[in-house]
Design an enzyme around this catalytic site. Structure first.
Site, PDB file in Angstrom:
ATOM      1  N   VAL A  97       0.807  -1.215   0.000  1.00  0.00           N
ATOM      2  CA  VAL A  97       0.000   0.000   0.000  1.00  0.00           C
ATOM      3  C   VAL A  97       0.837   1.260   0.000  1.00  0.00           C
ATOM      4  CG1 VAL A  97      -2.130  -0.926   0.950  1.00  0.00           C
ATOM      5  CG2 VAL A  97      -0.324  -0.198   2.496  1.00  0.00           C
ATOM      6  N   GLY A  98       2.124   1.133   0.233  1.00  0.00           N
ATOM      7  CA  GLY A  98       2.921   2.351   0.208  1.00  0.00           C
ATOM      8  C   GLY A  98       4.382   2.023   0.387  1.00  0.00           C
ATOM      9  N   GLY A 152       8.339   3.946   1.249  1.00  0.00           N
ATOM     10  CA  GLY A 152       9.053   5.159   1.605  1.00  0.00           C
ATOM     11  C   GLY A 152      10.520   4.869   1.719  1.00  0.00           C
ATOM     12  N   SER A 153      11.270   5.871   2.151  1.00  0.00           N
ATOM     13  CA  SER A 153      12.710   5.719   2.180  1.00  0.00           C
ATOM     14  C   SER A 153      13.145   4.656   3.182  1.00  0.00           C
ATOM     15  CB  SER A 153      13.347   7.057   2.515  1.00  0.00           C
ATOM     16  OG  SER A 153      12.659   7.648   3.587  1.00  0.00           O
ATOM     17  N   PHE A 154      12.401   4.479   4.255  1.00  0.00           N
ATOM     18  CA  PHE A 154      12.824   3.541   5.284  1.00  0.00           C
ATOM     19  C   PHE A 154      12.149   2.178   5.175  1.00  0.00           C
ATOM     20  CE2 PHE A 154      14.230   6.847   8.638  1.00  0.00           C
ATOM     21  CZ  PHE A 154      15.412   7.017   7.937  1.00  0.00           C
ATOM     22  N   GLY A 155      11.219   2.015   4.273  1.00  0.00           N
ATOM     23  CA  GLY A 155      10.596   0.718   4.173  1.00  0.00           C
ATOM     24  C   GLY A 155       9.319   0.734   3.383  1.00  0.00           C
ATOM     25  N   VAL A 199       5.028  -0.715   3.237  1.00  0.00           N
ATOM     26  CA  VAL A 199       3.886  -1.083   4.053  1.00  0.00           C
ATOM     27  C   VAL A 199       2.950  -1.979   3.242  1.00  0.00           C
ATOM     28  CG1 VAL A 199       1.910  -0.222   5.365  1.00  0.00           C
ATOM     29  CG2 VAL A 199       4.013   1.107   5.267  1.00  0.00           C
ATOM     30  N   LYS A 224       4.481  -3.213   8.362  1.00  0.00           N
ATOM     31  CA  LYS A 224       5.533  -2.342   7.854  1.00  0.00           C
ATOM     32  C   LYS A 224       6.858  -3.095   7.873  1.00  0.00           C
ATOM     33  CE  LYS A 224       5.339   2.027   8.644  1.00  0.00           C
ATOM     34  NZ  LYS A 224       5.306   3.298   9.374  1.00  0.00           N
ATOM     35  N   ASP A 226       6.126  15.267   7.231  1.00  0.00           N
ATOM     36  CA  ASP A 226       6.092  15.160   5.773  1.00  0.00           C
ATOM     37  C   ASP A 226       4.677  15.292   5.250  1.00  0.00           C
ATOM     38  OD1 ASP A 226       7.019  15.020   3.226  1.00  0.00           O
ATOM     39  OD2 ASP A 226       7.431  12.876   3.239  1.00  0.00           O
TER      40      ASP A 226
END
Ligand SMILES: *[C@@H]1O[C@H](CO)[C@@H](O)[C@H](O)[C@H]1NC(C)=O
Ligand SMILES: *[C@@H]1O[C@H](CO)[C@@H](O)[C@H](O)[C@H]1NC(C)=O
Ligand SMILES: *[C@@H]1O[C@H](CO)[C@@H](O)[C@H](O)[C@H]1NC(C)=O
Ligand SMILES: *[C@@H]1O[C@H](CO)[C@@H](O)[C@H](O)[C@H]1NC(C)=O
Ligand SMILES: *[C@@H]1O[C@H](CO)[C@@H](O)[C@H](O)[C@H]1NC(C)=O
Ligand SMILES: *[C@@H]1O[C@H](CO)[C@@H](O)[C@H](O)[C@H]1NC(C)=O
Ligand SMILES: *[C@@H]1O[C@H](CO)[C@@H](O)[C@H](O)[C@H]1NC(C)=O
Length: 917
Positions: free
Chosen positions: A646-647, A649-652, A654, A669, A755
């Protein structure tokens, strides 16, 4: 409530001994009446009535004005003070009152019979309140009344014919109420009347011809009612009229050809969504004062008058959705004359029957043109290259015409190599364009929708298309494109619709198509693609993807029923992948966190005690520290299937999952441990997430980004956005403010989001906004360490990061407020903070700040500008933009708090609600 006698005399005694002579002469009845009014006001947030006390002479009380000679109260003016409460009938005792202005407050009550005692009243202004009831017939007692403004309340019933006896009336504004019945013919007796605003009610019947006697009328606003019949010809003789808005009724009939001669001062003529027919009055060439004309959605026929060059003040010309045009003639000859209209912003002629070619003189059009809609006509020939001169064009729709030839490069860059501003959409579909498309198309970095389908365009898909980073919809179907899908298109992370069907494309289907996070509709059919079809995400959804008509494809999900590939697909290495990662699972409804390393549970954070819910499964409730095995998580997410992603980002990343034991929906996550800082922020993040339990947080669905910069739809028509937008945008802003307020103040510990931007705001099916953190590591404890704060802060998004983060300041709630302010301005201007028009010190904030004084139209999203933005809607929009400015101030200490912003926006919503009923 009512002051009892003994104490009243005590007070009076005090006054007489303590204050000067002027005060003594004040009538005690008025003193008592004003205090009675004050006593019914339950909310006075600005302490506006604090001066209404015994140490101040009555005539010096805030909002009270006394007559010079006899010191009696002649005016009570308390506008826009957020006063709430019932208006006391004691008001009737202010018998010398001439001006009562309570505009824009929260008063309720009726025009009680006490009102009729105010026989000296000249101005009665009670707009934007919650007054209800009917207009009493003995309103005739106010024989001197000149200004009657009851706009935006809850009045109902008929407008009494007796209003016609108030011969001194100059202004009647009863708009935005629930008035029914008909317009009383007696209003025609009001010879001094200059403003008659009855719009947005339920008034029926026909317009009485008697209104034609109003020889001093400037503003006639009757739109959005149930009026029927034709416009009485007498109205076309009121030469003073400036604004004539009667659209959105059931009115029919035709317009006299000399309309613009008999109404020489006309500025606004809005007749949209009605049943008018006949031809456009030829006298329009004389309409030198005309600023906006909309006949959108009627049955007008015949030609558009050839000479519009005299319309020096024209800003909006909306002739869309009419059967205009004439057989055997060039219907676009009037275009040449439009070059003289130097203020033209919107030219909307979609869905007519217009024939002819686009004249070269389009190069001379005003550069202020932002919207040009010519779709669904019969226009032929080539697009003149001079179209590139329209450097401020945001929307160009020429689809469904008969254009031929190459698409001129000047659509992207004009002769002078200036970049055009196309952002809302470029639609050239269903014509007969040929030749390749220019590689310069990559310069359209703000373009959200590009539709070239149903033409004869050849050549390769330019790899530069990958530079159009904000593209949401790309339709190239039914052309003659050859070559492969360029790898650069993997950059189109926001793409939702990709259609390359019915071309001659070859090569493999690139695997990145299975990774584009927002892709909802993928059409690859009828090409010559070959090799293995990727699995996962969009390829798992038969209704969203089409690969038919490509004979050399193999593999893919079984439901595609393709032959198996001969080579045998190589499995991805999963082991190394998981040992590098931590899995974190967050329940959507109940916050439960656990941490897995390499499949073994090492740490479990307990769920909060406050999170009791009946729906919570017993197994989870009994055990406050639930343990889930890696196998369970794997099963829940269908082996971490990309279809559940579902998404990212820079750290992982989801995933959405469904727990096998109880079907609870959870988000899982997976942290990328190799990213520096991901472990450090882990505990703080767990703590932050554990406390979050708010309806506007965390619910995956479409993002605001998409909604805010809408995809151009094929049927043309920006019309539908106009009423929808303001209310919806405001409601989203309030949702986000509420969620932020929750994070900042109402969670156990303060949490800074860090953010905030449109792509992190998700909308559900009811357009309720939800704040998401899919970018990961954006939740942060206020008490988190400083190094951690700054390392995360730098990961904010350009355009939305507060300036102080750039100089190394600590992350703060004011930082989020800044991002919120920018978001709010973006919501209503339709401009991203990263728009190329901004640079250096001149950003979105400065743009709004400087332009606002030149009028709302300079600032607003062009999609909001088609209607008459006046009166209360105007007021509401200004209020909203001010909140945006106050939030996005450069200095953190100059910004307002998020609660205050939320309150201000709620207020704007109250104002709007009546307006958009
Ligand atoms: C005050 O005004 C009322 C109504 O206008 C009047 O009846 C009354 O006599 C006045 N009283 C004084 C003290 O002026
Ligand atoms: C009366 O009003 C004055 C002026 O607003 C204010 O300074 C004063 O504090 C008030 N007195 C009381 C008792 O509220
Ligand atoms: C003033 O108005 C109130 C309510 O309308 C009424 O009860 C009262 O008798 C009036 N007169 C005086 C002198 O207060
Ligand atoms: C005003 O009209 C209302 C009803 O419309 C009536 O009840 C009231 O008595 C009238 N008042 C006067 C002073 O005529
Ligand atoms: C006011 O208008 C009505 C209806 O149009 C008419 O019958 C009446 O005579 C007019 N009264 C005056 C004073 O002009
Ligand atoms: C344009 O305006 C100029 C003067 O401003 C006028 O002379 C000319 O005739 C106009 N052109 C058209 C096509 O109306
Ligand atoms: C009525 O009052 C509202 C609120 O102040 C204002 O926006 C509106 O323009 C007024 N109506 C007229 C006709 O002036």
């Amino acid at each position: 409530m009512i002051i009892n006698r003994p104490s009243f005399f005590l007070i009076l005694a005090h006054i007489i001994t303590a204050t000067e002579a002027a005060f003594v002469s004040t009538n005690e009845t008025e003193y008592r009446a004003l205090l009675a009014i004050k006593s019914q006001i339950i909310s006075d947030p600005f302490s506006a009535l604090s001066s209404w006390n015994d140490s101040v002479p009555l005539c010096a009380w805030n909002g009270v004005t006394c007559g010079k000679k006899h010191q009696r109260v002649v005016a009570l003016e308390l506008p826009s003070l957020q006063l709430m409460g019932f208006l006391s009938p004691y008001i009737g005792n202010l018998s010398f009152l001439r001006v009562l202005n309570l505009n824009d407050n929260g008063f309720h009550g009726t025009l009680s019979q006490e009102f009729s005692q105010l026989s000296r009243l000249r101005a009665l202004r009670m707009a934007i309140n919650s007054f209800q009831g009917e207009l009493p017939t003995n309103i005739t007692n106010h024989a001197y009344l000149s200004f009657l403004n009851l706009s935006r309340n809850n009045f109902h019933g008929r407008i009494p014919g007796e209003v016609g006896f108030l011969g001194k009336l100059i202004e009647i504004d009863l708009s935005l109420n629930h008035f029914a019945g008909t317009i009383p013919p007696s209003l025609g007796n009001l010879s001094a009347l200059s403003d008659l605003s009855l719009h947005s009610n339920n008034i029926g019947g026909s317009i009485p011809p008697e209104l034609g006697k109003l020889s001093n009328l400037l503003f006639l606003r009757l739109y959005s009612n149930n009026l029927s019949g034709s416009i009485p010809t007498t109205l076309f003789n009121i030469s003073s009229i400036l604004t004539f808005t009667v659209g959105a009724n059931n009115l029919s009939g035709s317009l006299p050809s000399d309309l613009f001669i008999t109404l020489p001062n006309l500025q606004l003529l809005l007749l949209r969504r009605s049943k008018f027919s006949g031809s456009i009055p030829t006298s329009i060439m004389n309409a030198s004062q005309l600023e906006m004309i909309s006949i959108l959605g009627n049955s007008f026929t015949g030609p558009v008058p050839v000479d519009l060059g005299g319309l020096k003040n024209l800003e909006v010309l909306a002739f869309g959705l009419n059967p205009l045009g004439i057989e055997g003639r060039d219907d676009l000859r009037f275009f040449t004359s439009l070059a003289n209209c130097t203020k033209l912003r919107v030219l909307s002629l979609y869905q007519n029957g217009l024939k002819g070619t686009l004249p070269n003189s389009i190069a001379n059009f005003s550069t202020s043109l932002t919207i040009l809609q010519l779709d669904f006509n019969f226009i032929s020939g080539v697009i003149p290259s001079g179209i590139g001169n329209l450097v401020n064009l945001q929307l160009l729709s020429l689809n469904f015409n008969k254009f031929v030839g190459r698409i001129p490069e000047s659509i992207v860059l004009d002769g002078l190599l200036r970049l055009t501003s196309l952002s809302l959409g470029l639609s050239l579909a269903s014509n007969d364009f040929s030749g390749p498309i220019s590689y310069q198309v990559g310069k359209l970095v703000n373009l959200q929708a590009l539709d070239l389908s149903e033409n004869s365009i050849s050549g390769e898909i330019p790899p530069t298309l990958g530079d159009c980073l904000v593209l949401e919809s790309l339709r190239l179907g039914n052309n003659q494109f050859t070559g492969t899908i360029p790898p650069s298109m993997s950059n189109l992370r926001g793409i939702e619709v990709l259609d390359v069907s019915r071309n001659n494309l070859s090569g493999p289907i690139p695997p990145f198509l299975a990774e584009l996070p927002f892709l909802k509709n993928l059409n690859l059919s009828f090409n010559m693609f070959e090799g293995e079809v990727p699995k996962g995400r969009i390829f798992g959804n038969l209704s969203a993807v089409s690969v038919v008509g490509n004979d050399k494809l193999c593999g893919g999900p079984p439901m595609l029923q393709l032959p198996t590939c001969k080579d045998g697909a190589r499995k991805k290495r999963r082991n190394g992948f998981w040992s590098q990662r931590i899995v974190l699972i967050i329940s959507v409804t109940v916050p439960i966190l656990l941490l897995l390393v390499g499949g073994i549970i090492t740490t479990v954070l307990c769920q909060s005690k406050r999170s009791k819910r009946e729906t919570t499964p017993a197994s989870l409730m009994e055990n406050h520290c639930p343990k889930l095995s890696y196998a369970e998580l794997s099963q829940a997410t269908d082996r971490f299937s990309p279809a559940n992603l579902v998404g990212e980002g820079s750290f992982g990343v989801v995933y959405k999952g469904v727990l096998p034991s109880n079907e609870q929906i959870v988000a899982v996550k997976v942290l990328k441990l190799e990213e520096k800082g991901s472990i450090k922020s882990f505990m703080a993040e767990c703590e932050a997430l554990r406390q979050i339990r708010h309806r506007n947080l965390y619910m995956p669905n479409g993002s605001l980004e998409k909604w805010l910069h809408p995809i151009l739809n094929m049927t043309g028509g920006i019309d539908n956005h106009t009423t929808f937008s303001v209310a919806q945008r405001l409601s989203i802003a309030i949702d986000v403010a509420t969620a932020l307020d929750y994070l900042h103040h109402r969670c156990h510990d303060c949490i800074v989001h860090c953010d905030l931007k449109p792509s992190n705001i998700l909308l559900d099916s009811d357009f309720v906004a939800h704040l998401s953190d899919f970018g990961l590591a954006k939740f942060l404890m206020a008490k988190a360490s400083r190094t951690q704060s700054s390392s995360i802060a730098i990961r904010g998004t350009v355009g939305y990061i507060p300036p102080e983060y750039g100089i190394g300041r600590e992350v703060s709630t004011q930082g989020d407020v800044y991002s919120f302010g920018i978001l709010l301005l973006e919501l209503f201007t339709g401009k991203r903070p990263t728009n190329p028009m901004f640079s250096g010190e001149f950003g979105l904030h400065e743009f709004v700040d400087r332009s606002l004084s030149h009028g709302l139209n300079q600032v607003l999203d062009p999609l909001l500008c088609l209607e008459e933005v006046q009166g209360n809607l105007h007021h509401c929009l200004v209020l909203i933009l001010r909140v945006g400015l106050m939030c996005s101030a450069a200095q953190p200490n100059e910004r307002i708090g998020i609660e205050e912003a939320a309150v201000e926006l709620q207020k704007a919503r109250d104002v709007l609600q009546v307006c958009t009923k």
